[in-house]
Write a protein that holds these residues in place. Structure first.
Motif, PDB file in Angstrom:
ATOM      1  N   GLU A   1       0.959  -1.228  -0.028  1.00 13.53           N
ATOM      2  CA  GLU A   1       0.008  -0.085  -0.117  1.00 13.53           C
ATOM      3  C   GLU A   1       0.769   1.164  -0.037  1.00 13.53           C
ATOM      4  OE1 GLU A   1      -3.833   1.675   2.132  1.00 13.53           O
ATOM      5  OE2 GLU A   1      -2.291   0.607   3.357  1.00 13.53           O
ATOM      6  N   ILE A   2       1.836   1.436   0.707  1.00 14.30           N
ATOM      7  CA  ILE A   2       2.674   2.468   0.932  1.00 14.30           C
ATOM      8  C   ILE A   2       3.515   2.726  -0.632  1.00 14.30           C
ATOM      9  CG2 ILE A   2       4.997   3.170   1.890  1.00 14.30           C
ATOM     10  CD1 ILE A   2       4.049   1.803   4.331  1.00 14.30           C
ATOM     11  N   GLU A   3       3.654   1.446  -1.220  1.00 15.34           N
ATOM     12  CA  GLU A   3       4.393   1.804  -2.434  1.00 15.34           C
ATOM     13  C   GLU A   3       3.219   2.341  -3.548  1.00 15.34           C
ATOM     14  OE1 GLU A   3       6.457  -1.050  -6.132  1.00 15.34           O
ATOM     15  OE2 GLU A   3       6.068  -1.806  -3.949  1.00 15.34           O
ATOM     16  N   ALA A   4       2.152   1.939  -3.370  1.00 14.88           N
ATOM     17  CA  ALA A   4       1.245   2.306  -4.133  1.00 14.88           C
ATOM     18  C   ALA A   4       0.876   3.751  -4.192  1.00 14.88           C
ATOM     19  CB  ALA A   4      -0.300   1.415  -4.016  1.00 14.88           C
ATOM     20  N   TYR A   5       0.906   4.130  -2.797  1.00 12.40           N
ATOM     21  CA  TYR A   5       0.945   5.496  -2.565  1.00 12.40           C
ATOM     22  C   TYR A   5       1.826   6.432  -3.273  1.00 12.40           C
ATOM     23  CZ  TYR A   5      -3.169   4.954   0.804  1.00 12.40           C
ATOM     24  OH  TYR A   5      -4.307   4.869   1.283  1.00 12.40           O
ATOM     25  N   GLY A   6       3.178   6.122  -3.389  1.00 11.32           N
ATOM     26  CA  GLY A   6       4.058   6.638  -4.129  1.00 11.32           C
ATOM     27  C   GLY A   6       4.001   6.652  -5.523  1.00 11.32           C
ATOM     28  N   LEU A   7       3.248   5.549  -6.170  1.00  7.02           N
ATOM     29  CA  LEU A   7       2.891   5.560  -7.741  1.00  7.02           C
ATOM     30  C   LEU A   7       1.876   6.384  -7.731  1.00  7.02           C
ATOM     31  CD1 LEU A   7       2.911   1.731  -8.155  1.00  7.02           C
ATOM     32  CD2 LEU A   7       4.753   3.428  -8.841  1.00  7.02           C
TER      33      LEU A   7
ATOM     34  N   ARG B   1       1.308   9.376  -6.477  1.00  8.08           N
ATOM     35  CA  ARG B   1       1.938  10.648  -6.544  1.00  8.08           C
ATOM     36  C   ARG B   1       2.936  10.938  -8.035  1.00  8.08           C
ATOM     37  NH1 ARG B   1       2.307  10.310  -1.113  1.00  8.08           N
ATOM     38  NH2 ARG B   1       4.047   9.147  -0.795  1.00  8.08           N
ATOM     39  N   CYS B   2       3.245   9.814  -8.334  1.00  7.92           N
ATOM     40  CA  CYS B   2       3.726  10.004  -9.629  1.00  7.92           C
ATOM     41  C   CYS B   2       2.887  10.103 -11.071  1.00  7.92           C
ATOM     42  CB  CYS B   2       4.700   8.495 -10.122  1.00  7.92           C
ATOM     43  SG  CYS B   2       6.255   8.335  -8.813  1.00  7.92           S
ATOM     44  N   PHE B   3       1.578   9.417 -10.644  1.00  6.20           N
ATOM     45  CA  PHE B   3       0.486   9.607 -11.776  1.00  6.20           C
ATOM     46  C   PHE B   3       0.119  10.935 -11.839  1.00  6.20           C
ATOM     47  CE2 PHE B   3      -0.584   4.955 -11.257  1.00  6.20           C
ATOM     48  CZ  PHE B   3       0.593   4.480 -12.367  1.00  6.20           C
ATOM     49  N   GLU B   4      -0.044  11.349 -10.308  1.00  9.58           N
ATOM     50  CA  GLU B   4      -0.450  12.857 -10.333  1.00  9.58           C
ATOM     51  C   GLU B   4       0.615  13.918 -10.928  1.00  9.58           C
ATOM     52  OE1 GLU B   4      -3.196  12.320  -6.444  1.00  9.58           O
ATOM     53  OE2 GLU B   4      -1.036  13.300  -6.058  1.00  9.58           O
TER      54      GLU B   4
ATOM     55  N   GLU C   1      -4.496  18.869 -13.601  1.00 11.48           N
ATOM     56  CA  GLU C   1      -4.507  18.864 -12.062  1.00 11.48           C
ATOM     57  C   GLU C   1      -5.620  17.894 -11.445  1.00 11.48           C
ATOM     58  OE1 GLU C   1      -2.188  20.194 -10.539  1.00 11.48           O
ATOM     59  OE2 GLU C   1      -1.391  21.065 -12.498  1.00 11.48           O
ATOM     60  N   THR C   2      -4.985  16.417 -11.193  1.00 10.34           N
ATOM     61  CA  THR C   2      -5.828  15.628 -10.795  1.00 10.34           C
ATOM     62  C   THR C   2      -5.281  15.241  -9.315  1.00 10.34           C
ATOM     63  OG1 THR C   2      -6.288  14.889 -12.868  1.00 10.34           O
ATOM     64  CG2 THR C   2      -6.571  13.255 -11.235  1.00 10.34           C
ATOM     65  N   SER C   3      -6.257  14.864  -8.256  1.00  7.20           N
ATOM     66  CA  SER C   3      -5.948  14.253  -7.105  1.00  7.20           C
ATOM     67  C   SER C   3      -6.505  12.958  -7.071  1.00  7.20           C
ATOM     68  CB  SER C   3      -6.198  15.204  -5.898  1.00  7.20           C
ATOM     69  OG  SER C   3      -5.935  14.558  -4.692  1.00  7.20           O
ATOM     70  N   PHE C   4      -5.891  11.812  -6.695  1.00  4.02           N
ATOM     71  CA  PHE C   4      -6.626  10.532  -6.651  1.00  4.02           C
ATOM     72  C   PHE C   4      -6.951  10.227  -5.112  1.00  4.02           C
ATOM     73  CE2 PHE C   4      -3.801   9.879 -10.361  1.00  4.02           C
ATOM     74  CZ  PHE C   4      -4.958   9.759 -11.194  1.00  4.02           C
TER      75      PHE C   4
END
Length: 116
Positions: free
Chosen positions: A90-96, A98-101, A110-113
């Motif tokens: 899950e922590i790794e996914a949150y980093g991804l 941010r990369c997608f944003e 401008e997008t926030s997931f």
């Protein structure tokens, strides 16, 4: 008392004002006002989610949401978390996310997931 409200005995021993002060890197006057569950028991089997009300200095207060492993329980969910490495993934996914944003922002979108 709502079924989301924790008694002082239910609040995890580690969930203190000092823990939050260090976590949030707050050096000002800080007060932990209340701790509640953010969702009903059973709605989030793999973790505990707390709604925490804090006051820094003389502001009106803020609410933060804290997600935690179910440290105090030996249960199916704890075995599941360990077996499938849920929190590290899950922590790794949150980093991804941010990369997608950032990629979308560079393209002018401008997008926030998720919540900030």
């Amino acid at each position: 008392m709502s079924n989301l409200t924790l008694s002082s005995a239910e609040i995890p021993y580690w969930l203190t004002a000092n823990f939050l002060r260090d976590l949030l890197q707050i050096s000002d006057r800080f007060e932990l006002k209340s701790v509640q569950y953010a969702c009903k028991k059973g709605e989030n089997f793999a973790s505990k989610i707390f709604r925490i009300n804090i006051v820094c200095n003389d502001d009106k207060g803020q609410t933060i949401i804290l997600k935690s492993r179910p440290f105090d329980e030996v249960s199916f969910s704890e075995d599941f978390l360990k077996k499938f490495n849920i929190f590290p993934k899950e922590i790794e996914a949150y980093g991804l996310v941010r990369c997608f944003e950032e990629i979308l922002s560079a393209a002018g979108l401008e997008t926030s997931f998720g919540a900030r």
